[in-house]
Design a protein around this motif. Structure first.
Motif, PDB file in Angstrom:
ATOM      1  N   GLU A 146      13.079   7.760  -0.498  1.00 51.02           N
ATOM      2  CA  GLU A 146      11.741   7.410  -0.026  1.00 51.02           C
ATOM      3  C   GLU A 146      11.168   6.201  -0.754  1.00 51.02           C
ATOM      4  O   GLU A 146      10.469   5.380  -0.147  1.00 51.02           O
ATOM      5  N   ILE A 172      13.066  16.063 -12.239  1.00 52.19           N
ATOM      6  CA  ILE A 172      12.075  15.003 -12.017  1.00 52.19           C
ATOM      7  C   ILE A 172      12.273  13.912 -13.064  1.00 52.19           C
ATOM      8  O   ILE A 172      12.408  14.203 -14.258  1.00 52.19           O
ATOM      9  N   CYS A 220      18.729  12.422  -9.852  1.00 50.98           N
ATOM     10  CA  CYS A 220      17.451  13.136  -9.904  1.00 50.98           C
ATOM     11  C   CYS A 220      16.892  13.383  -8.505  1.00 50.98           C
ATOM     12  O   CYS A 220      17.094  12.593  -7.594  1.00 50.98           O
ATOM     13  N   GLU A 221      16.146  14.464  -8.383  1.00 51.10           N
ATOM     14  CA  GLU A 221      15.621  14.884  -7.091  1.00 51.10           C
ATOM     15  C   GLU A 221      14.331  14.153  -6.732  1.00 51.10           C
ATOM     16  O   GLU A 221      14.101  13.786  -5.581  1.00 51.10           O
ATOM     17  N   THR A 222      13.471  13.962  -7.739  1.00 50.55           N
ATOM     18  CA  THR A 222      12.189  13.293  -7.538  1.00 50.55           C
ATOM     19  C   THR A 222      12.019  12.219  -8.606  1.00 50.55           C
ATOM     20  O   THR A 222      12.380  12.428  -9.769  1.00 50.55           O
ATOM     21  N   GLY A 246       5.873  19.862 -10.288  1.00 48.33           N
ATOM     22  CA  GLY A 246       7.275  20.229 -10.458  1.00 48.33           C
ATOM     23  C   GLY A 246       7.498  21.681 -10.097  1.00 48.33           C
ATOM     24  O   GLY A 246       6.881  22.574 -10.678  1.00 48.33           O
ATOM     25  N   LEU A 271       9.270   9.269 -10.307  1.00 42.75           N
ATOM     26  CA  LEU A 271       7.956   8.639 -10.420  1.00 42.75           C
ATOM     27  C   LEU A 271       8.161   7.264 -11.033  1.00 42.75           C
ATOM     28  O   LEU A 271       8.749   7.147 -12.120  1.00 42.75           O
ATOM     29  N   THR A 330      13.194  23.982 -14.479  1.00 37.96           N
ATOM     30  CA  THR A 330      12.594  22.711 -14.062  1.00 37.96           C
ATOM     31  C   THR A 330      12.764  21.708 -15.195  1.00 37.96           C
ATOM     32  O   THR A 330      12.469  22.029 -16.358  1.00 37.96           O
ATOM     33  N   GLN A 332      13.651  22.017 -10.155  1.00 39.86           N
ATOM     34  CA  GLN A 332      13.581  20.612  -9.743  1.00 39.86           C
ATOM     35  C   GLN A 332      13.881  19.691 -10.919  1.00 39.86           C
ATOM     36  O   GLN A 332      13.505  19.975 -12.058  1.00 39.86           O
ATOM     37  N   GLN A 364       5.959   7.676  -5.888  1.00 39.33           N
ATOM     38  CA  GLN A 364       6.471   8.996  -6.233  1.00 39.33           C
ATOM     39  C   GLN A 364       7.118   9.611  -5.003  1.00 39.33           C
ATOM     40  O   GLN A 364       6.588   9.546  -3.901  1.00 39.33           O
ATOM     41  N   GLY A 365       8.323  10.175  -5.183  1.00 38.02           N
ATOM     42  CA  GLY A 365       9.009  10.816  -4.069  1.00 38.02           C
ATOM     43  C   GLY A 365      10.495  10.899  -4.334  1.00 38.02           C
ATOM     44  O   GLY A 365      10.959  10.713  -5.461  1.00 38.02           O
ATOM     45  N   THR A 366      11.269  11.185  -3.293  1.00 39.16           N
ATOM     46  CA  THR A 366      12.722  11.206  -3.439  1.00 39.16           C
ATOM     47  C   THR A 366      13.221   9.770  -3.613  1.00 39.16           C
ATOM     48  O   THR A 366      12.545   8.816  -3.213  1.00 39.16           O
TER      49      THR A 366
END
Length: 401
Positions: A224, A30, A205-207, A24, A209, A190, A28, A219-221
């Motif tokens: 993705e 997450i 959310c940006e990322t 992180g 899991l 963060t 960000q 795990q990713g955007t």
């Protein structure tokens, strides 16, 4: 800001989630996403130092979490858990002020600077008007905002939250996520949190899991990792289908088509849902592949006749639709805009009238002659989808009688 590599989390020697990799960076947001019991809370408790990892190490700003003394850690990391705490007759201000504990002296006396920081945090979460209220009197949404304010008052670089939107209505869910996003963007904090709300996670959310079967499945955007069937598989959803493009869950009814719907340009969505709720099978067409109606129709389990984007409806698609239309009792015109590439759908509506089908239209009756010409009086006009459903039910009842 926070780093965990090849970390196993659990209780004592029992691993709940293995091989957790999390990075992180400053500012960000997450999100951990997964079904109940997947281990999201266990990961968060481990990242915040409330649980020791079974194996591996957590680093906060480059320092081993275990080596950071508690008073110093409280200046770097704030935690908001799901458990409702009993705080008696404390006011919002008094509870929020607890967040200054790592920064005050031994007797906890608040300076003017401390009071200013508390006021600023309450403003950040839109809770200044609550400062003199008793905590016990607040709604769940208001309580959650106060807990976030208390965490913010610690002036941390990292905030960990476990299900911060649980038990909240839509207004407060959106408000909580908006507050957290603003803290990330404006203050560079963060944020690591867990959510059950798929829509909030993907759009806020940006990322992400994805936690499944004791491991990090992806795990990713959001763009993705949220691909066709991902959410369906993650939550083992049955009886409904999650549409990744629209970010919506649709309940489908896979029945043999008994109604043909000519739609497009978003005019069919409400009709599809209304008829699906009533348990009807549908054939929808001819829809272009870039039309929003096609995505909703597919998620509902409708039979779809599809044409390539921007192409005029080809004769073979028209005849395919016409053959299916012969087998149904009802045709619905959703009132879709007519242009050169979908004119054949209008031909299908007129063809249904000629076949003697019961044809419903959601197009305004006062302008119907321009649309249907000599067939105008052969069509039944309705103002909304629910009215169409009722008309079909009434007609079926009369036929049974």
């Amino acid at each position: 800001m926070i780093l965990a590599e090849k970390m196993d989390v659990g209780y004592e020697k029992t691993v709940v989630v293995e091989n957790v990799d999390l990075r992180g960076i400053k500012g960000q947001l997450i999100c951990l996403l997964g079904p109940n019991g997947a281990g999201k809370s266990t990961i968060l408790r481990t990242l915040s130092g409330l649980l020791a990892p079974v194996s591996g190490t957590v680093y906060i700003n480059g320092s081993d979490l275990k080596s950071i003394k508690k008073p110093e850690l409280a200046k770097k990391l704030a935690v908001v858990l799901t458990e409702q705490v009993s705080l008696g007759l404390l006011t919002v201000f008094e509870i929020a002020a607890m967040g200054r504990f790592p920064h005050t002296n031994l007797i906890g006396k608040l300076s003017d600077e401390d009071k200013g920081i508390i006021q600023e945090a309450l403003q950040a979460v839109n809770a200044v008007h609550l400062r003199d209220r008793y905590y016990a009197e607040l709604s769940d949404g208001e309580k959650q905002k106060v807990m976030i304010a208390r965490a913010l008052i610690q002036q941390p670089e990292l905030i960990v939250l476990d299900e911060p939107t649980s038990h909240l209505d839509v207004k407060h869910k959106v408000e909580v996520i908006s507050i957290l996003r603003r803290l990330c963007l404006e203050k560079g904090i963060t944020v690591v949190l867990s959510l059950h709300d798929i829509d909030l996670a993907i759009k806020g959310c940006e990322t992400i899991l994805l936690i499944q079967d004791g491991k990090i499945a992806a795990q990713g955007t959001p763009e993705e990792i949220i691909k066709a069937g991902t959410i369906q598989s993650l939550y083992e959803i049955e009886g409904a289908q999650y549409n990744e493009l629209l970010g919506s869950l649709e309940f489908f009814s896979r029945q043999y088509p008994e109604i043909f719907i000519a739609g497009g340009n978003g005019t069919g969505a409400g009709v599809y849902r209304a008829l699906s709720r009533a348990g009807y099978g549908m054939c929808c067409g001819v829809l272009h592949s870039n039309d929003i109606d096609i995505h909703i129709g597919k998620a509902l389990g409708c039979e779809i006749i599809e044409e390539e984007a921007f192409n005029a409806i080809h004769e073979d698609k028209y005849h395919q639709a016409r053959e299916i239309m012969k087998t149904v009792d009802y045709m619905i015109d959703t009132g879709f805009p007519v242009g050169s590439i979908n004119q054949r759908n209008m031909d299908l509506v007129i063809e249904a009238v000629k076949m003697g089908k019961t044809v419903f239209s959601l197009f305004p009756k006062e302008h119907a002659f321009k649309r249907y010409g000599e067939w105008t009086d052969k069509i039944r006009y309705c103002s909304k989808a629910a009215e169409v459903t009722k008309c079909i039910e009434d007609k079926k009842t009369m036929e049974r009688v």
